[in-house]
Write an enzyme that holds these catalytic residues in place. Structure first.
Site, PDB file in Angstrom:
ATOM      1  N   TYR A  59       4.732  -4.521  -7.415  1.00  8.15           N
ATOM      2  CA  TYR A  59       4.675  -5.823  -6.943  1.00  8.15           C
ATOM      3  C   TYR A  59       3.526  -5.977  -5.918  1.00  8.15           C
ATOM      4  O   TYR A  59       3.389  -5.093  -5.292  1.00  8.15           O
ATOM      5  CB  TYR A  59       6.028  -6.078  -5.717  1.00  8.15           C
ATOM      6  CG  TYR A  59       6.197  -7.534  -5.314  1.00  8.15           C
ATOM      7  CD1 TYR A  59       6.403  -8.642  -5.711  1.00  8.15           C
ATOM      8  CD2 TYR A  59       5.867  -7.534  -3.610  1.00  8.15           C
ATOM      9  CE1 TYR A  59       6.499  -9.812  -5.008  1.00  8.15           C
ATOM     10  CE2 TYR A  59       5.620  -8.627  -3.088  1.00  8.15           C
ATOM     11  CZ  TYR A  59       6.110  -9.831  -3.782  1.00  8.15           C
ATOM     12  OH  TYR A  59       6.309 -10.907  -3.080  1.00  8.15           O
ATOM     13  N   ASP A  62      -3.198  -0.742  -4.457  1.00  7.16           N
ATOM     14  CA  ASP A  62      -2.312  -1.587  -3.512  1.00  7.16           C
ATOM     15  C   ASP A  62      -1.580  -0.457  -2.415  1.00  7.16           C
ATOM     16  O   ASP A  62      -0.575  -0.123  -2.666  1.00  7.16           O
ATOM     17  CB  ASP A  62      -1.533  -2.356  -4.346  1.00  7.16           C
ATOM     18  CG  ASP A  62      -0.443  -3.248  -3.314  1.00  7.16           C
ATOM     19  OD1 ASP A  62      -0.355  -2.984  -2.142  1.00  7.16           O
ATOM     20  OD2 ASP A  62       0.287  -3.824  -3.824  1.00  7.16           O
ATOM     21  N   LYS A 104       0.894  -4.717   6.082  1.00 11.46           N
ATOM     22  CA  LYS A 104       2.024  -4.024   6.800  1.00 11.46           C
ATOM     23  C   LYS A 104       1.562  -3.260   8.151  1.00 11.46           C
ATOM     24  O   LYS A 104       1.077  -3.750   8.941  1.00 11.46           O
ATOM     25  CB  LYS A 104       2.799  -3.161   6.107  1.00 11.46           C
ATOM     26  CG  LYS A 104       3.567  -3.953   4.864  1.00 11.46           C
ATOM     27  CD  LYS A 104       4.716  -3.189   4.355  1.00 11.46           C
ATOM     28  CE  LYS A 104       5.118  -3.771   2.911  1.00 11.46           C
ATOM     29  NZ  LYS A 104       6.186  -4.949   3.219  1.00 11.46           N
TER      30      LYS A 104
HETATM   31  N1  HOZ Z   1      10.480  -7.928  -0.778  1.00 12.15           N
HETATM   32  C1  HOZ Z   1       9.794  -7.541   0.517  1.00 12.15           C
HETATM   33  C2  HOZ Z   1       9.421  -6.398   0.693  1.00 12.15           C
HETATM   34  N2  HOZ Z   1       9.258  -5.534  -0.352  1.00 12.15           N
HETATM   35  C3  HOZ Z   1      10.621  -8.217   1.478  1.00 12.15           C
HETATM   36  C4  HOZ Z   1       9.796  -8.748   2.664  1.00 12.15           C
HETATM   37  C5  HOZ Z   1      10.758  -9.434   3.589  1.00 12.15           C
HETATM   38  O1  HOZ Z   1      11.732 -10.150   3.394  1.00 12.15           O
HETATM   39  O2  HOZ Z   1      10.396  -9.476   4.683  1.00 12.15           O
END
Ligand code: HOZ
Length: 425
Positions: free
Chosen positions: A144, A239, A267
């Site tokens: 992702y 990434d 992040k």
């Molecule tokens: N799918 C996101 C992390 N891989 C979630 C992020 C979120 O909901 O803050």
């Protein structure tokens, strides 16, 4: 545990926010039940609006590697806020953080700040296309890279959690330029390159996959794709939104000793505020506007609050390398403890871990790629998730997400977590 106030807030939220949340996985849809609304957090602990406390294994999906409300970051934010929250002009802290990061991450001479990991990956692809003059990209199934169109093809994380790894709204024109390889499978990469080699601008990968649960790269896999990209003139994009500053001060590139051509961050780089970035050597970054023709811009890019928070956090990590040793030990202890606790439970399970990234798949099949990640039994994961939640342990509400351990989790928190795991049947 009682979740009354959370339930009420969720009902209200659904009236005015699609699905009641601002990011899909938070809705608990794949695990069922009501999402827990948080009120505050400190160190390893979250406090919800009903007064329940949890040991947190999400840590804001990665950024809070030093625990919640890390004092130097909070102080820096307050200090900067007093002087104004956004200027839309350059400011000194942007130069300081750029100097710091380029000194820490291998192969990186220049960095451009953006506002999220999605923006970072999307911009990295444009830069790679502008640099090479080619159009196609290779991505790996289950990886992702944010929610921009080119990446929502067999995407992991939230997309997979809701069974829509290919999103409606992505045009066929966009989809045809994204070529799909299998994680940890060199033959699948070779086959694509044999067919499309001269048209491929970039190959983008999570060096440790973190969006189909945690999946480590097989031995030699990253080295092989690095060599292939060099040979074929393909830009290798790591990434490192999850792995950056988490596996080591220099991220996965330092951890594995492999240098990408472009690196994407998010992040941790924002210290808990919304920040992303992409970085590369001069030769590539010189193509970016205003130095070069590839356009990219943003009103809040390099925002002083976000830069101050990110600087404090990254600087702390830079000066405290021992912290990575402690994180490794703590997470290894968690891994071993869960293995022991579930050994006689009758459940088949796989625990994957790299440094302080860890996850569990309820399957008997080794989890090495998207297909094997999908063999996990979601009903068992659901029950496990709610069992842990009711025992005050906050895990990601999806089997396709990684848990992130922070430095505030110590022996006491691990013991409490394992006590809960031991009661799972
Ligand atoms: N799918 C996101 C992390 N891989 C979630 C992020 C979120 O909901 O803050």
């Amino acid at each position: 545990m009682r979740y009354e106030r959370s339930s009420k807030l969720f009902m209200d939220a659904k009236q005015t926010i699609p699905g009641g949340v601002n990011s899909p996985v938070r809705a608990f849809k794949s695990v069922g039940g009501t999402p827990v609304f948080m009120k505050s957090a400190k160190g390893a602990e979250l406090l919800d609006v009903d007064g329940n406390k949890y040991i947190d294994y999400i840590n804001s999906w990665g950024p809070q590697i030093l625990g919640h409300a890390f004092e130097p970051v909070i102080t820096a934010i307050k200090k900067v806020a007093d002087k104004g929250t956004s200027f839309g002009t350059p400011s000194e802290i942007e130069v300081e953080i750029a100097n710091l990061i380029t000194s820490m991450v291998p192969g990186v001479d220049q960095i451009r700040m953006v506002n999220s990991g999605t923006e970072a990956c999307m911009s990295a692809i444009r830069l790679a296309r502008g640099f090479t003059g080619r159009e196609k990209i290779i991505k790996f199934a289950g990886c992702y890279h944010g929610h921009s169109d080119a990446f929502l093809i067999q995407a992991g994380s939230g997309a997979m959690t809701f069974g829509t790894p290919n999103s409606p709204g992505v045009t066929q024109g966009t989809a045809k330029d994204t070529l799909l390889a299998q994680y940890n499978n060199l033959e699948s990469v070779d086959a694509i390159i044999s067919e499309h080699g001269p048209d491929i601008a970039a190959m983008i990968i999570e060096p440790v996959a973190g969006n189909m649960g945690c999946i480590p790269p097989a031995s030699g896999f990253l080295e092989s794709i690095r060599a292939l990209c060099t040979e074929k003139g393909i830009i290798l994009i790591f990434d490192e939104v999850m792995t950056g500053f988490r596996l080591a001060p220099g991220g996965a590139q330092e951890y594995y000793g492999i240098t990408a051509d472009i690196t994407c961050f998010g992040k941790i780089i924002g210290g808990g505020l919304p920040v992303g970035a992409f970085a590369a050597r001069h030769e590539i970054m010189n193509h970016l506007a205003p130095a070069g023709p590839v356009y990219q811009a943003g009103t809040l890019s390099g925002n002083p609050l976000a830069m101050a928070a990110g600087y404090k956090m990254v600087k702390h990590l830079h000066s405290n390398r021992d912290l990575y040793v402690t994180l490794e030990k703590t997470t290894a202890r968690l891994e071993d403890g869960i293995r022991d606790a579930l050994a006689n439970s009758g459940h088949s399970f796989v625990i994957n871990r790299v440094g302080s990234m860890i996850s569990i798949h309820f399957t008997a099949t080794p989890v090495v790629d998207f297909d094997t990640a999908k063999t996990g039994d979601n009903d068992t994961f659901k029950r496990f998730f709610h069992h842990m939640l009711d025992h005050g342990i906050y895990l990601p509400p999806s089997a396709y997400e990684t848990w992130f351990v922070c430095s505030e989790i110590g022996e006491e928190e691990i013991e409490k977590t394992l006590e809960a795991v031991r009661k799972f049947d």
